[in-house]
Design an enzyme around this catalytic site. Structure first.
Site, short mmCIF file in Angstrom:
data_model
loop_
_atom_site.label_atom_id
_atom_site.label_comp_id
_atom_site.label_asym_id
_atom_site.label_seq_id
_atom_site.Cartn_x
_atom_site.Cartn_y
_atom_site.Cartn_z
CG ASP A 97 28.73 48.11 80.64
OD1 ASP A 97 29.91 47.84 80.39
OD2 ASP A 97 28.18 47.82 81.71
CE1 TYR A 157 22.83 55.48 75.38
CE2 TYR A 157 21.57 57.09 76.65
CZ TYR A 157 22.68 56.27 76.51
OH TYR A 157 23.63 56.23 77.49
#
Length: 451
Positions: A97, A157
């Site tokens: 996002d 990540y």
């Protein structure tokens, strides 16, 4: 590379990649096209997320997929005017996002062409037409019903923590006063003892800040009219309009604040402190109920469970005088805000010397903690894995792998993404603001740290 000053920082979210995708209505045939003209492709890519509202098309907002589709139309690979996301059947391996960066991601979509497709040229054409923030690693045909979200087995990540975020709060702030209870508590295990001992050693940091500020004050008192900020040009400052004269007291105030920044900048984490961080992060590994680390109405819902394969601290590195600690998190999928709250929870425990058992308590569905979100501009999707898909590839289709693009991927990371992350922190001071809010908070949001 787009100038950092022209990119508006956006806070990112990480929606759960394993949520069910809503079923689309039956697609009408696109006027002027034939089924034989439809080609489904896979695009491997990386990008810097600044200025983008995530990867997924969300008109009228600027998104990664939106830019890719616009370029494909311009290049003639979508030969119709009424193409929409439904007909494209666009999908991605990991939905990032606002503001999230990516080294390795994948999108799959349909092309509609009126002539045979030379897919070998498409990578070059895309890279020439897209902005330098988006880099395409490869383009190749996809199976007809390929769903990258489901086929992706794991996502990795990286979260960059500035070393100064592990310093204790100022002795004069409310958080420091509250944490005295934690400093005097009984220490039940070695991790607790290491945490408190490393904290005691760091209290002297604020004495260093005081001495530096005392030097500045003495310089000012000697001749305030001739006072010059010794840190001028060292930190980002907003341009001063022509004709504006800064009063001496305002110059002093800025210099005293920048003396604090100077000490932060020169702080280097010690091995014992880094070890405590790593041991706490390890507590996240395994399958847990992460209801306190996302937005949910039901703490007992099975959807709150996630499996974290590993959480590791990398070697701290210095970039333009500031030290950063890379934390790598590997799991099957992640929920909204999960990683940011995981990082914030650990930082809060370390900075307040809270009981280390608070990480385990956060997994209890009967316990609610109002955990803050740490800054999101330092989050980076590093890798995606498709091992099972690659093992099953047949009919001459290509495997999904990034090995032969490592040099270009490293270049994107070092030359674009890392500088953007770090320069944005220096400009906007997002971590400073986050820590300051916590340190000065006088309400009850963080009472769970001192219970």
């Amino acid at each position: 590379m787009t100038s950092i000053s022209k990119r508006k920082n956006q806070q990112e979210h990480i929606p759960a990649e394993d949520l069910e995708t809503p079923k689309l209505p039956k697609r009408e045939k696109i006027e002027g096209t034939k089924e034989s003209n439809k080609v489904r492709i896979i695009i491997l890519l990386g990008y810097s997320g600044y200025g983008y509202h995530g990867i997924q098309i969300n008109n009228p907002l600027k998104t990664i997929e939106g830019d890719v589709v616009a370029v494909l139309k311009k290049l003639g690979y979508l030969k119709t005017n009424n193409i929409d996301a439904e007909h494209l059947c666009i999908a991605r391996a990991a939905r990032t996002d606002k503001g999230v960066h990516t080294l390795r991601n994948l999108i799959s979509l349909n092309l509609f062409v009126d002539k045979p497709l030379d897919i070998s040229l498409l990578k070059t054409e895309l890279n020439e037409a897209l902005c330098s923030q988006i880099r395409v690693w490869s383009v190749f045909p996809a199976p007809k019903y390929f769903n990258p979200r489901i086929s992706c087995e794991s996502r990795t990540y990286e979260y960059l923590i500035p070393s100064f975020a592990l310093l204790p709060p100022k002795p004069s702030c409310p958080l420091f006063k509250k944490m005295q209870k934690n400093l005097s508590r009984k220490l039940d295990n070695e991790l607790e003892r290491n945490l408190v001992y490393s904290m005691n050693d760091l209290i002297s940091f604020w004495n260093t800040v005081k001495l530096k500020q005392k030097e500045i004050q003495e310089m000012f008192d000697t001749n305030k009219d001739a006072f010059t900020n010794p840190f001028k040009g060292m930190f980002y400052e907003k341009p001063i309009p022509a004709g504006i004269v800064i009063p001496p007291q305002a110059k002093l105030k800025k210099a005293l604040k920048q003396a604090e920044y100077y000490c932060y900048m020169n702080y280097r984490i010690k091995e014992d402190r880094l070890k405590v961080l790593q041991q706490l992060l390890k507590k996240y590994e395994g399958r847990h109920n992460f209801h306190n680390f996302t937005v949910t109405d039901d703490s007992t819902s099975p959807s709150n469970y996630r499996f974290i394969e590993s959480v590791t601290c990398g070697t701290p590195f210095v970039y333009e005088n500031w030290e950063w600690i890379p934390v790598t998190i590997k799991g099957n999928s992640f929920m909204l805000n999960q990683i940011r709250k995981m990082m914030a929870h650990v930082l809060m425990i370390i900075r307040s010397c809270a009981p280390t058992g608070l990480i385990d308590k956060a997994f209890d569905p009967n316990i609610t903690m109002n955990i803050s979100k740490s800054p999101g501009h330092v989050l980076l999707l590093k890798d995606i894995k498709f091992s099972s898909y690659n093992d099953s590839v047949t009919d001459g289709l290509e495997k999904i792998q990034f090995d032969c693009f490592e040099e270009d991927i490293l270049s994107l990371k070092i030359k674009t993404i890392y500088p953007d992350i770090i320069k944005l922190e220096q400009k906007e001071k997002l971590f400073f603001s986050f820590l300051s809010y916590i340190d000065q908070h006088t309400g009850h949001q963080f009472d769970y740290l001192f219970g």
